[in-house]
Design a protein around this motif. Structure first.
Motif, short mmCIF file in Angstrom:
data_model
loop_
_atom_site.label_atom_id
_atom_site.label_comp_id
_atom_site.label_asym_id
_atom_site.label_seq_id
_atom_site.Cartn_x
_atom_site.Cartn_y
_atom_site.Cartn_z
N TRP A 191 0.89 -1.27 -0.03
CA TRP A 191 0.06 -0.08 -0.04
C TRP A 191 1.04 1.41 0.03
CZ3 TRP A 191 -4.31 1.83 -1.59
CH2 TRP A 191 -4.94 2.94 -1.03
N PRO A 192 1.77 1.48 0.86
CA PRO A 192 2.72 2.62 0.84
C PRO A 192 3.33 2.95 -0.46
CG PRO A 192 2.98 1.49 2.91
CD PRO A 192 2.22 0.64 2.15
N THR A 193 3.85 1.83 -1.12
CA THR A 193 4.39 1.89 -2.52
C THR A 193 3.50 2.45 -3.56
OG1 THR A 193 5.85 0.04 -1.95
CG2 THR A 193 6.29 1.00 -4.14
N ALA A 194 2.23 1.76 -3.53
CA ALA A 194 1.24 1.98 -4.37
C ALA A 194 0.62 3.33 -4.24
CB ALA A 194 0.20 0.95 -4.62
N LEU A 195 0.58 3.85 -3.05
CA LEU A 195 -0.36 5.07 -2.80
C LEU A 195 -0.07 6.22 -3.92
CD1 LEU A 195 -2.54 6.07 -1.15
CD2 LEU A 195 -0.87 7.05 0.48
N PRO A 196 1.15 6.62 -4.15
CA PRO A 196 1.45 7.73 -4.98
C PRO A 196 0.62 7.30 -6.43
CG PRO A 196 3.37 7.24 -4.01
CD PRO A 196 2.48 6.15 -3.44
N TYR A 197 0.79 6.07 -6.67
CA TYR A 197 0.11 5.69 -8.15
C TYR A 197 -1.30 5.92 -7.95
CZ TYR A 197 4.64 4.18 -9.44
OH TYR A 197 6.16 4.15 -9.58
N VAL A 198 -1.71 5.37 -6.82
CA VAL A 198 -3.39 5.26 -6.48
C VAL A 198 -3.89 6.65 -6.83
CG1 VAL A 198 -5.06 4.99 -4.73
CG2 VAL A 198 -3.16 3.41 -4.97
N MET A 199 -3.00 7.66 -5.90
CA MET A 199 -3.51 9.27 -6.09
C MET A 199 -3.27 9.79 -7.63
SD MET A 199 -4.49 9.52 -3.36
CE MET A 199 -5.06 11.38 -3.25
N THR A 200 -2.33 9.23 -8.23
CA THR A 200 -2.31 9.57 -9.64
C THR A 200 -3.58 9.09 -10.44
OG1 THR A 200 0.02 9.65 -9.61
CG2 THR A 200 -1.07 9.56 -11.80
N GLY A 201 -3.85 7.81 -10.30
CA GLY A 201 -5.17 7.30 -10.70
C GLY A 201 -6.39 8.09 -10.32
N PHE A 202 -6.36 8.34 -8.89
CA PHE A 202 -7.69 9.25 -8.54
C PHE A 202 -7.69 10.60 -9.17
CE2 PHE A 202 -8.54 12.73 -5.51
CZ PHE A 202 -9.79 12.54 -5.41
N ARG A 203 -6.48 11.26 -9.28
CA ARG A 203 -6.55 12.41 -10.10
C ARG A 203 -6.92 12.20 -11.42
NH1 ARG A 203 -2.19 14.83 -12.22
NH2 ARG A 203 -0.88 13.40 -11.24
N LEU A 204 -6.28 11.52 -12.49
CA LEU A 204 -6.90 11.33 -13.53
C LEU A 204 -8.25 10.63 -13.58
CD1 LEU A 204 -3.59 9.17 -14.94
CD2 LEU A 204 -4.14 11.59 -15.39
N GLY A 205 -8.56 9.89 -12.80
CA GLY A 205 -10.06 9.20 -12.87
C GLY A 205 -10.97 10.29 -12.48
N ALA A 206 -10.66 11.12 -11.79
CA ALA A 206 -11.61 12.45 -11.20
C ALA A 206 -11.92 12.97 -12.55
CB ALA A 206 -11.17 13.17 -10.00
N ALA A 207 -10.82 13.62 -13.32
CA ALA A 207 -11.13 14.23 -14.40
C ALA A 207 -11.90 13.45 -15.73
CB ALA A 207 -10.01 14.59 -14.98
N VAL A 208 -11.57 12.03 -15.90
CA VAL A 208 -12.37 11.35 -16.81
C VAL A 208 -13.69 11.23 -16.17
CG1 VAL A 208 -12.31 9.13 -17.63
CG2 VAL A 208 -10.31 10.14 -17.66
N ALA A 209 -13.93 10.90 -15.17
CA ALA A 209 -15.28 10.89 -14.66
C ALA A 209 -16.10 12.01 -14.99
CB ALA A 209 -15.05 10.20 -13.03
N LEU A 210 -15.71 13.07 -14.60
CA LEU A 210 -16.35 14.24 -14.93
C LEU A 210 -16.63 14.45 -16.50
CD1 LEU A 210 -17.71 17.06 -13.68
CD2 LEU A 210 -15.66 18.12 -14.68
N ILE A 211 -15.85 14.17 -17.18
CA ILE A 211 -16.20 14.21 -18.86
C ILE A 211 -17.35 13.26 -18.87
CG2 ILE A 211 -15.12 13.76 -21.00
CD1 ILE A 211 -12.33 14.79 -19.95
N LEU A 212 -17.02 12.01 -18.55
CA LEU A 212 -18.08 11.04 -18.93
C LEU A 212 -19.57 11.31 -18.13
CD1 LEU A 212 -17.87 8.57 -20.83
CD2 LEU A 212 -15.66 9.56 -19.94
N GLU A 213 -19.27 11.77 -17.09
CA GLU A 213 -20.79 12.25 -16.51
C GLU A 213 -21.53 13.19 -17.46
OE1 GLU A 213 -22.46 11.20 -13.51
OE2 GLU A 213 -23.92 12.65 -13.65
N ILE A 214 -20.82 14.39 -17.72
CA ILE A 214 -21.46 15.48 -18.54
C ILE A 214 -21.80 14.80 -19.84
CG2 ILE A 214 -21.20 17.35 -19.56
CD1 ILE A 214 -19.83 18.29 -16.73
N THR A 215 -20.93 14.15 -20.71
CA THR A 215 -21.15 13.33 -22.02
C THR A 215 -22.75 12.73 -21.85
OG1 THR A 215 -18.81 13.26 -22.11
CG2 THR A 215 -20.09 12.08 -23.60
N GLY A 216 -22.53 11.82 -20.71
CA GLY A 216 -23.74 10.67 -20.71
C GLY A 216 -24.86 11.56 -20.50
N GLU A 217 -24.90 12.56 -19.67
CA GLU A 217 -26.12 13.68 -19.61
C GLU A 217 -26.56 14.36 -20.88
OE1 GLU A 217 -24.99 14.72 -14.98
OE2 GLU A 217 -24.74 16.27 -16.53
#
Lengths: 278, 257
Positions: A191-217
């Protein structure tokens, strides 16, 4: 959405370039000037008749449309629906991506057996699911949710897989020698090793999720800001449409800022962040 | 690892999944989940040859043209912005804002300007694809090795030579990272712009199938779109590994492999 590369965690070689000559104007001032220029262009181009103002209304009328919008409960309901869909989709994708990523990444056999499938499923564009979702759920919130989860899940999963692969072999062997239980190994080594990568995934995912949410709507017509944009477009309410597009951009900026802030906060202890703080 | 073992690992799960789909829907009476056999049965007659030529090819052409324009513009502007500290500070908030706008909401706006024909779709793809490429190019140029830049200046390399042998190769790993994101954004926009308004194209066709409840055909369309995404990602990776061979080798050497 930028800097998806793994090497983004390394400090830039050469460090920050110092000012070479004279006293530079502070970056903040220049940035504000840039925004002012954009506003001025948006105001002047339609006023001077360079572009038909039925297509591009002056900035001031976008703002007044935005103020009108902000006075209506419809706007706030739509905003709430968009944010709710975004948050739920992101949360589901994060949990699924982290759990599966750690399980798959920690077991070499599973990793080898799933890699071809992951490589195949990942590039499938999430919008391919739109017709299926519409068929199954119509314009219910679920239709958009499935798009958001599908698109965001891969962003998170991939980063977690990178992160788990990055675990120091010596640390892993040590944990095994000390007969750590699998759960303890995950908690204290992986977990401690992967955490920075998880946070990168979170950051990228947050942007992608917003795009798809609004696209879907927008495309499916599930309730939210995207649907309001579609309604404004089909009723010819051009200033309102621009106002709503600006709102989606502002939400995007806020989401990026919050994600970056969250990343720095969670990784306060991590060398990459500590070095930046100095 | 022996070749057999590797093949089993690579093909095992996909085969199991397809088989599961096949048998789970084998005797399916459900309207929404037709048997996989029916989907594959209609596949050829649905797509070959009219729809491949009439829908898939126009879609792909629009995507490629849009992506190419976005790539050239993004790299060009990105190098210019990345090299100048003042320009970067001036444009950064504006670029952050434009990047944050979800690209599909630009479709209704661009319809106003460009109508619903090819130009609109290409412009939609360009406006969506350009941001990841542009911002990653800026980052790549900004984080170039200072020593290398100064060295090439001291050796009085011409501007063109510096651009060609120092800046572009140095930034290329980042540029490619941006281009990869841009490609997936581009595919999404290709489909979305056709779902809005079109008379041909793969997105248009799939929505048409869905509206007429041609379910097996719709599934075949989803599969085509999936295969397209996979194929484009493969082509991209081939190009990338070719152009970034030096970089990937360097990374591998640094990791001690």
């Amino acid at each position: 959405m930028t800097s998806a590369t793994v090497e983004s965690r390394r400090p830039a070689p050469g460090g920050t370039a110092g000012p070479r000559r004279g006293r530079p104007v502070p970056a903040g001032v220049l940035g504000a000037l840039g925004l002012l220029t954009l506003v001025a262009v948006l105001e002047l181009v339609p006023r001077l008749g360079l572009v038909d103002d039925r297509f591009l209304p002056p900035f001031s009328s976008m703002v007044s449309a935005l103020v009108d919008e902000a006075g209506t409960p419809t706007f706030w309901t739509a905003l709430g629906q968009t944010l709710r869909g975004w948050a739920i989709g992101l949360a589901v994708a994060l949990v699924a991506g982290v759990v599966l990523g750690i399980v798959i990444g920690s077991l070499p056999v599973v990793r080898a057996a799933t890699s071809s499938t992951i490589e195949f499923l990942r590039p499938i564009p999430s919008v391919a699911l739109i017709p299926l979702a519409v068929l199954l759920w119509g314009n219910d919130m679920k239709s958009t949710l499935i798009l958001v989860v599908y698109a965001t899940f891969w962003q998170v999963l991939l980063q977690v897989l990178y992160g788990v692969r990055d675990v120091d072999p010596v640390a892993r062997e040590t944990a095994r020698s000390y007969r750590f239980s699998p759960l303890t190994t995950v908690r204290t080594v992986t977990w401690p090793t992967a955490l920075p990568y998880v946070m990168t995934g979170f950051r990228l995912g947050a942007a992608v999720a917003l795009i798809l949410e609004i696209t879907g709507e927008l495309v499916i017509g599930t309730p939210g800001l995207g649907k309001e944009i579609g309604v404004a477009q089909s009723s010819g309410a051009v200033p309102q449409m621009y106002a709503l597009v600006i709102v989606t951009g502002l939400i995007g900026v806020v989401v990026n800022l919050v994600a970056r802030w969250g990343e720095r906060r969670v990784l306060r202890w991590h060398p990459s962040i500590r070095a930046e703080v100095g | 690892m022996s070749i057999v073992r590797r093949a089993v690992l690579a093909l095992g799960l996909p085969v199991v999944l397809v088989a599961a789909w096949w048998f789970a829907t084998e005797g399916s009476q459900s309207f929404f989940w037709p048997p996989l056999r029916d989907i594959l049965g209609t596949f050829a007659e649905t797509w070959w040859p009219d729809r491949i030529m009439g829908d898939v090819v126009p879609s792909l052409l629009r995507l490629l043209v849009g992506f190419a324009i976005a790539f050239v513009l993004g790299v060009g502007l990105g190098v210019a912005i990345g090299k100048s500290r003042a320009l970067r500070a001036y444009l950064e908030p504006v670029l952050e804002f434009f990047r944050a706008i979800p690209p599909p909401v630009l479709v209704p706006i661009l319809i106003l300007f460009f109508g619903i024909f090819n130009t609109m779709k290409v412009v939609v793809i360009v406006t969506g694809c350009i941001w990841p490429i542009l911002l990653n190019t800026v980052e790549g140029v900004r984080s170039l090795d200072e020593v290398l830049i100064d060295t090439s200046k001291i050796y009085r390399l011409s501007r063109r030579a510096r651009l060609w042998y120092n800046i572009l190769p140095g930034a290329s790993p980042q540029i490619f990272a941006g281009a990869r994101q841009a490609l997936s954004v581009g595919i999404i926009l290709m489909v979305i712009s056709e779902m809005f308004a079109a008379s041909n194209g793969i997105g248009f066709t799939i929505i048409q199938f869905q509206r007429t409840f041609a379910i097996p055909q719709m599934f075949s369309g989803i599969i085509v779109l999936g295969l397209l995404g996979v194929a484009l990602a493969l082509v991209f990776r081939l190009v990338e590994t070719r152009i970034l061979r030096w970089y990937l080798g360097l990374r591998a050497a640094q990791r001690g492999e």
